[in-house]
Write a protein that holds these residues in place. Sequence first.
Motif, PDB file in Angstrom:
ATOM      1  N   SER A   1     -53.578  -0.818  -8.228  1.00 19.31           N
ATOM      2  CA  SER A   1     -52.303  -1.288  -8.555  1.00 19.31           C
ATOM      3  C   SER A   1     -51.746  -0.772  -9.858  1.00 19.31           C
ATOM      4  O   SER A   1     -50.476  -0.819 -10.601  1.00 19.31           O
ATOM      5  N   GLY A   2     -52.538   0.036 -10.531  1.00 24.40           N
ATOM      6  CA  GLY A   2     -52.477   0.380 -11.928  1.00 24.40           C
ATOM      7  C   GLY A   2     -50.994   1.159 -12.300  1.00 24.40           C
ATOM      8  O   GLY A   2     -50.396   0.921 -13.263  1.00 24.40           O
ATOM      9  N   PHE A   3     -50.587   2.063 -11.458  1.00 20.84           N
ATOM     10  CA  PHE A   3     -49.492   2.868 -11.546  1.00 20.84           C
ATOM     11  C   PHE A   3     -48.249   1.972 -11.737  1.00 20.84           C
ATOM     12  O   PHE A   3     -47.244   2.004 -12.375  1.00 20.84           O
TER      13      PHE A   3
ATOM     14  N   ILE B   1     -42.620   3.011  -0.173  1.00 23.10           N
ATOM     15  CA  ILE B   1     -43.920   3.932  -0.462  1.00 23.10           C
ATOM     16  C   ILE B   1     -44.974   3.101  -0.722  1.00 23.10           C
ATOM     17  O   ILE B   1     -45.221   2.454  -1.852  1.00 23.10           O
ATOM     18  N   PRO B   2     -45.649   2.672   0.227  1.00 25.04           N
ATOM     19  CA  PRO B   2     -46.981   1.878  -0.103  1.00 25.04           C
ATOM     20  C   PRO B   2     -48.339   2.667  -0.506  1.00 25.04           C
ATOM     21  O   PRO B   2     -48.266   3.809  -0.420  1.00 25.04           O
ATOM     22  N   HIS B   3     -49.153   2.012  -1.263  1.00 32.44           N
ATOM     23  CA  HIS B   3     -50.326   2.579  -1.772  1.00 32.44           C
ATOM     24  C   HIS B   3     -50.877   2.963  -0.448  1.00 32.44           C
ATOM     25  O   HIS B   3     -51.059   2.369   0.648  1.00 32.44           O
ATOM     26  N   GLN B   4     -51.329   4.379  -0.649  1.00 34.55           N
ATOM     27  CA  GLN B   4     -52.017   4.954   0.384  1.00 34.55           C
ATOM     28  C   GLN B   4     -53.342   4.638   0.617  1.00 34.55           C
ATOM     29  O   GLN B   4     -54.479   5.618   0.308  1.00 34.55           O
TER      30      GLN B   4
ATOM     31  N   PHE C   1     -51.850  -2.471  -4.187  1.00 30.44           N
ATOM     32  CA  PHE C   1     -53.112  -3.687  -4.317  1.00 30.44           C
ATOM     33  C   PHE C   1     -54.403  -2.682  -4.635  1.00 30.44           C
ATOM     34  O   PHE C   1     -54.629  -1.806  -4.115  1.00 30.44           O
ATOM     35  N   GLY C   2     -55.397  -3.694  -5.068  1.00 30.83           N
ATOM     36  CA  GLY C   2     -56.643  -3.213  -5.499  1.00 30.83           C
ATOM     37  C   GLY C   2     -57.473  -3.980  -6.244  1.00 30.83           C
ATOM     38  O   GLY C   2     -57.406  -5.507  -6.113  1.00 30.83           O
TER      39      GLY C   2
ATOM     40  N   ALA D   1     -48.915  -5.299  -7.101  1.00 31.33           N
ATOM     41  CA  ALA D   1     -47.727  -4.821  -7.812  1.00 31.33           C
ATOM     42  C   ALA D   1     -46.778  -4.099  -6.925  1.00 31.33           C
ATOM     43  O   ALA D   1     -47.196  -3.317  -6.181  1.00 31.33           O
ATOM     44  N   ALA D   2     -45.593  -4.624  -6.973  1.00 31.23           N
ATOM     45  CA  ALA D   2     -44.524  -4.160  -6.151  1.00 31.23           C
ATOM     46  C   ALA D   2     -43.254  -3.866  -7.173  1.00 31.23           C
ATOM     47  O   ALA D   2     -43.132  -4.487  -8.212  1.00 31.23           O
ATOM     48  N   ALA D   3     -42.433  -2.741  -6.944  1.00 30.10           N
ATOM     49  CA  ALA D   3     -41.248  -2.575  -7.529  1.00 30.10           C
ATOM     50  C   ALA D   3     -40.231  -2.231  -6.671  1.00 30.10           C
ATOM     51  O   ALA D   3     -40.510  -1.341  -5.622  1.00 30.10           O
ATOM     52  N   THR D   4     -39.051  -2.638  -6.897  1.00 32.61           N
ATOM     53  CA  THR D   4     -37.835  -2.025  -6.159  1.00 32.61           C
ATOM     54  C   THR D   4     -37.040  -1.102  -7.429  1.00 32.61           C
ATOM     55  O   THR D   4     -36.848  -1.445  -8.353  1.00 32.61           O
TER      56      THR D   4
END
Length: 332
Positions: A118-120, A255-258, A317-318, A324-327
């Motif tokens: 989630s760091g970025f 754009i989800p965590h891949q 997630f991690g 962490a999510a953002a719009t």
Amino acid sequence: MSNSIRQAGIIGTGSAVPGRVVTNADLEKIIDTTDEWIKSRSGISERRLVSEGEAASDLATTAAKAALASAGLSPEDIDLIIVATFTGDMPIPSTSCIVQNNIGASRAAAFDLQAGCSGFVYSLSVASSMVASGAYDKILVIGADVLSSMTNWDDRATCVLFGDGSGAAVVAPVGEGEGMLSFCLGADGSGGDLLTIKAGGSRLPPSMETVQNKQHYIEMSGREVFKFAVRIMGDAAMEALEKCGLSPADVDLFIPHQANIRIIEAAARRLELPEEKVFLNVQKYGNTSAASIPIAIDEAYRSGLLKKGDVVVVVGFGAGLTWAAATLKWVI
Ligand code: UT7
């Protein structure tokens, strides 16, 4: 965040992956696995892995230079560098300081941020707040991880999943109602045991014993992390959207965590998003941890999928556990 004095947005992107491609067929030769198992359980076909001597800061430096070029800025324009990583070159100096020196960003402050995969997005929220407060104008936010350096190549349950890479974004003030509109960050330390590297810190400093016991490698309770991820991706994305008065119907690109195609599909179903609004590149890179979202953002932007005015939701997630999510309202 939506009531910030100065709105911040992404004005340039870049990414870098190592040149070495490792396919599922390559992995079949070194461990007891199959291309069919890896593809059907995770969606991954191949990943990029560093070569000997290549480290997180090398990838981060290339990604940073590409992001600066994309933003039309020079290194001296940068006020702050944040690198999200848990596989930095070494404990000290920080990878952000190494990047600062590599690119010649002599005016920039620099620190690393650790929030697992989630760091970025965590780093984006810090950058957004710093721009909003007026503290800084131009911030380079980088996600860089070299998970292959901490992967147990005898553990088929984890080693097939990960890849190495870096992605970067330049964050700067943008117009009102644009850029980063809202964030939803979270953590649940009670789930920390589900995804760990046990040794190498102050609890278990490196020793012959920790190396023999393979305690410097990633250990994961895959099924438990999977269940957590499916729940949290949808919840966090929904909360970020609600915080800025939007709904999934307003989203142009998700754009989800891949990490795993099945997790991404479950989250997209929960948000009722059609396939064409969901960005996917897990098949090419595997799970690149903190690099996965910025690499995806850069690919989406460069391929023309992301257009000025688009509403974008990113969610990760991690380890931690964290999420962490953002719009964002895309500005370039
Ligand atoms: O950034 C956050 C990081 N973490 C994640 O996103 C991971 C989340 N979890 C997952 O993505 C999935 O749980 C995995 C892909 C890791 C595993 O998928 P699964 O459907 O949960 O499989 P499983 O762990 O329940 O394993 C099923 C079977 C087991 O065999 P038995 O016990 O049923 O006989 C495993 O031993 O698959 C076996 N297996 C493998 N077989 C072939 C595990 N790894 C492999 C492999 N190749 N690489």
